[in-house]
Write an enzyme that holds these catalytic residues in place. Sequence first.
Site, PDB file in Angstrom:
ATOM      1  CG  ASP A   1      56.166  61.411  50.502  1.00  0.00           C
ATOM      2  OD1 ASP A   1      56.986  60.580  50.914  1.00  0.00           O
ATOM      3  OD2 ASP A   1      55.087  61.100  49.952  1.00  0.00           O
TER       4      ASP A   1
ATOM      5  CG  HIS B   1      57.178  57.177  50.273  1.00  0.00           C
ATOM      6  ND1 HIS B   1      56.312  58.242  50.113  1.00  0.00           N
ATOM      7  CD2 HIS B   1      56.511  56.085  49.834  1.00  0.00           C
ATOM      8  CE1 HIS B   1      55.168  57.797  49.590  1.00  0.00           C
ATOM      9  NE2 HIS B   1      55.261  56.501  49.409  1.00  0.00           N
TER      10      HIS B   1
ATOM     11  CB  SER C   1      53.041  56.252  46.781  1.00  0.00           C
ATOM     12  OG  SER C   1      52.596  56.421  48.074  1.00  0.00           O
TER      13      SER C   1
END
Length: 476
Positions: A166, A203, A412
């Site tokens: 990621d 994220h 996600s």
Amino acid sequence: MAPQRFREQFDQIQRSMPDVPLAMGPDDAAEFLYEKGVVLARDGEEARVVEDTVREHFTALAGLDAGRVRRAGPETNRSGITRIQVGDPGEGTGGDPAVAHALRSLRAFEGRAGRRLVSRNHVVSIAVNSCPGDEPVPVPRTERPNPAPADAPYDPGSAVGVLVVDTGLMADYRSYPLLAHTRGDLQVKECDDEGVLCQYVGHGTFIAGLLAAVAPNTDITVRNTLNDAGAILESEFGEKLFDAVEEGGWPDVISLSAGTSNGRTDGLLGVHAFMEELRARGTLLVAAAGNNASATPFWPAAYADLPGWEDSVLSVGALRADGEHGACFSNHGGWVKVYAPGERLTSALTGIETPVPYVYQHSTFDACRFGFGYACTCQTPRHTGLLSEPGDAPAKPDQVMFEGYAQWSGTSFATPVVAGLIASHMTAHRQTDARVARKALLAANTEYAEVRGAHVPALLPPTWRPVPVGPPDGAA
């Protein structure tokens, strides 16, 4: 025509790849992004066939320059992929006739070969029409994470190894207690020149926090493979996946919240070598189904529906905040094998040592962009975004301050929830094979949700708190 947010994100990703002209596909319909003027082929004889066939095809057609057809390197890599330039990438986001004709020229060869020989060079991303489904919302420090931390000890001798591919970790991530045992790469750049958080920063940290909450007995490693606006070219992604697993060894589980559609049902040419290697290992890939609100396969998650990968890949869709139905943005269809909460989850976005501002990039909508009637994240909480407003518009984008926690939505985030449940099952049952644990977990599951008329398996963490959803503000 492409939806508003897709075009806004196109510009954002193009800025992160200034030397790579990008186009929307197919035919400007905004299902995916790809590199203009370039196609992919497998190394060796197949690359030669593609190059020769495209050149011959262009020679027979007026308006296409056969002289531009050439290798754009590298000749060999672990992904076994060669870039071939077939046209002048030019400027703008419009059509790409050179790539379209190059793909068409190989159809007869592909029919005889029984497999694909050529592909666009797609952009694999956590953003645009993939993940996340909205932008993060600040949450007070007094609010507990959701899912809340499970009551289980950390034992380094039995901890399940989970690799998160990621964006990188925030510099002060260890100030969040759940991430005390997490390691990996840091985010390359957290803030812009004005000290404002860059888009998608946090994220990977948010995902690691969800994993650690659901499965405390995990050794989580985060790799910053997707630092630049959460995007990477397909031609590079396969190689980066090999890098991620080889740096620390193949883990028990990989949590991947990125991908792309490509208009096909046979996977991504650029990651095929990695997927073949994955199949030969014991690692389980848990992958996000994407946020296009579409039944079109999204890769690599959709490998879960291809013969030979049923055991090694698990595709994950998102449920809305009450857990009863699919989230408005979630991809769906038979290739999505399980769903988990993915709307308004709460986890760590930044550390808690230094509050940091964020300016919203996208405005919310007056109605759900996918046609749903509940109070979804398309509409609420309301904010005005920087990219949504014309340059001369009087409206100012909204700014917020993050002090650690955030609420965020997308497949996600349903993905690490499922990865965590598998890891937790491995710990509880002293199971060392993630693929066996996945089968046992799904076989024992009794929860289901409704997604576009279909009843689908729903994995709900014991510590997750459902939130009732009603009609949008002002609706009856």
